[in-house]
Design an enzyme around this catalytic site. Structure first.
Site, PDB file in Angstrom:
ATOM      1  N   ASP A 116      58.453  20.551 -15.247  1.00  0.00           N
ATOM      2  CA  ASP A 116      58.984  20.490 -13.890  1.00  0.00           C
ATOM      3  C   ASP A 116      58.378  19.327 -13.119  1.00  0.00           C
ATOM      4  OD1 ASP A 116      59.813  20.813 -11.305  1.00  0.00           O
ATOM      5  OD2 ASP A 116      59.497  22.967 -11.254  1.00  0.00           O
ATOM      6  N   ASP A 317      64.932  15.069 -10.202  1.00  0.00           N
ATOM      7  CA  ASP A 317      64.294  16.354 -10.467  1.00  0.00           C
ATOM      8  C   ASP A 317      64.652  16.844 -11.866  1.00  0.00           C
ATOM      9  OD1 ASP A 317      62.951  18.792  -9.875  1.00  0.00           O
ATOM     10  OD2 ASP A 317      64.873  19.748  -9.440  1.00  0.00           O
TER      11      ASP A 317
END
Ligand SMILES: *[C@@H]1O[C@H](CO)[C@@H](O)[C@H](O)[C@H]1NC(C)=O
Ligand SMILES: *[C@@H]1O[C@H](CO)[C@@H](O)[C@H](O)[C@H]1NC(C)=O
Ligand SMILES: *[C@@H]1O[C@H](CO)[C@@H](O)[C@H](O)[C@H]1NC(C)=O
Ligand SMILES: *[C@@H]1O[C@H](CO)[C@@H](O)[C@H](O)[C@H]1NC(C)=O
Length: 437
Positions: A116, A317
């Site tokens: 992440d 992202d």
């Protein structure tokens, strides 16, 4: 024998030979400088879902969780004050799409952790944890494990910490997110990534979970705040990493995470990496426009510009599934796309521009424009097909309108088979086409 049959037979023969000689593609890879990256639901993933679920249905299901993540990312950027604890709350990790294999402790214990880029720290479920899955990290089996005391500076970097007034004690904290929560203590142990060992790596050791959305074997944050992997690895990686996310259709350990400057592409187009002091973990870039086919779509500038005080702008992202633009921008893109493709248009999950697949050849290429860099998306990154195969959809969507959304998010689906390089020291993001299926 016709040509087609010959081709088929040759292909089978080649595959047979390959299969009989090749090592099991799901087996552990030899340690080298690259870390393999696999889709969460790929064949080699321990999180493989039921086989009846087609990959496109999975993406539609996964994309349906994007609003929760967008909501989370928006809360992050809405903070008005300069944050003294620039740590993601951990809420980010309810959605994980790609996993990497790491080893924690001495001797190393294997875990498949979710990658992440918008979270700094790592969280690992530990043995004895209530509500965790069967695979946990066992501190008792590691000779290099060390629980951290409340007084260490790292403890102050974790939001929601609670220390006894008397100042000593373990650094424990609770975090909550989208319907789930967990309690953890801050600990240290060595983290092995491919052949690199980072000693005394600080991470959250999860002791209890309530809720169902925490990655079963933990989360590895690749943000750039103080508790991030980049910060804790000091000089080993010089603040540089890149990844290539394989296609969602890909089954095996084919994608890669490359940490450090060695082995990165020599020539790669780059754009400036922007820094928002309110959200230092996020990777902002300057998105300046979009072309649909040859048409440069006029976009309302106020929804494009980077503004650290409001958090508005565009981030790259790895935890959101499909690219989301704030509504006025998405609508402008969609309207131009629809003009160039034959309708009628229908909706499928998050996608509102689906059309009969026969017209796919009419679908224009989508090019994202950034300062110094234009990214023409390969068709597999801009269109998605229905599982029946009869529809094709523009694989993007508007940011959920129920949040005070100011953020555009360039997400996984649009990053398949690209190498994305982050150089946090020289403040650059590079993008190059690389087939890593
Ligand atoms: C780890 O070892 C300690 C000390 O021997 C013991 O109290 C604890 O129960 C063990 N934890 C687990 C999860 O086995
Ligand atoms: C975390 O939550 C549990 C259950 O509500 C509570 O007992 C505990 O004191 C909390 N711990 C911290 C560090 O806030
Ligand atoms: C890691 O921590 C241990 C125990 O505190 C210490 O002895 C060791 O020197 C540290 N290693 C590194 C590389 O900092
Ligand atoms: C982003 O690009 C626009 C258009 O080129 C430019 O006016 C603006 O200054 C850039 N913003 C940043 C933060 O670099």
């Amino acid at each position: 024998m016709n040509l087609k049959l010959v081709t088929t037979l040759t292909l089978c023969y080649v595959i047979y030979i390959c299969k009989s000689n090749a090592i099991d593609p799901c087996a552990s890879q030899p340690d080298n400088s690259d870390l393999n990256v696999i889709p969460m639901y790929g064949k080699c993933s321990p999180f493989n879902p039921p086989k009846t679920d087609s990959w496109d249905n999975r993406i539609i299901n996964m994309a349906s969780k994007d609003p929760a993540r967008m909501n989370y990312l928006s809360t992050l950027v809405a903070q008005k004050t300069v944050s003294s604890s620039p740590i993601a709350s951990g809420q980010a990790f309810n959605i994980g799409n790609y996993v990497v294999r790491v080893k924690i402790g001495t001797p190393g214990q294997l875990l498949f952790m979710v990658l992440d880029t918008s979270t700094d720290e790592a969280f690992v479920p530990s043995s004895g944890c209530t509500g965790c899955s069967a695979t946990t990290f066992s501190p008792n089996s590691s000779t290099s494990y060390l629980p951290l005391d409340c007084s260490v500076p790292q403890c102050g970097q974790v939001r929601g910490l609670s220390c006894p007034a008397t100042s000593s004690g373990v650094c424990s904290f609770n975090q909550s997110y989208a319907g789930s929560s967990f309690s953890a203590t801050l600990v240290q142990d060595s983290l092995r990534l491919a052949k690199d060992v980072i000693s005394n790596y600080s991470f959250g050791s999860i002791n209890g979970i309530s809720g169902a959305s925490i990655p079963a074997q933990g989360l590895l944050g690749l943000g750039r705040g103080p508790l991030s992997l980049l910060s804790q690895s000091g000089t080993i990686y010089s603040g540089v990493f890149s990844y290539c996310l394989p296609s969602f259709k890909s089954s095996y350990f084919s994608g890669s995470l490359k940490l450090g400057p060695v082995g990165q592409p020599k020539s790669i187009r780059t754009m400036p990496l922007l820094r928002n002091p309110h959200r230092p973990s996020l990777y902002y870039v300057n998105f300046t426009g979009i072309s649909v086919g040859r048409v440069n779509v006029p976009l309302p500038n106020e929804h494009l510009s980077f503004d650290p005080s409001t958090g508005s702008g565009t981030i790259i992202d790895s935890g959101t599934v499909i690219t989301r633009f704030v509504e006025p921008i998405y609508n402008a893109i969609r309207d131009e796309f629809r003009k160039q493709v034959t309708g009628p248009f229908s909706s499928l999950g998050a996608f509102d521009t689906c059309f009969v697949k026969t017209y796919e050849t009419l679908a224009p290429a989508v090019t994202l424009h950034f300062t110094d860099l234009d990214l023409k998306l390969p068709m597999e990154n801009s269109l998605i097909h229905s599982s029946s195969g009869s529809l094709a959809c523009l694989a993007m969507a508007a940011a959920p309108s129920n949040v005070n959304s100011v953020l555009n998010v360039i997400a996984n689906y649009q990053q398949q088979n690209l190498r994305v390089l982050f150089d946090t020291v020289n403040s650059k993001v590079g993008i190059a086409r690389e087939v890593c299926n």
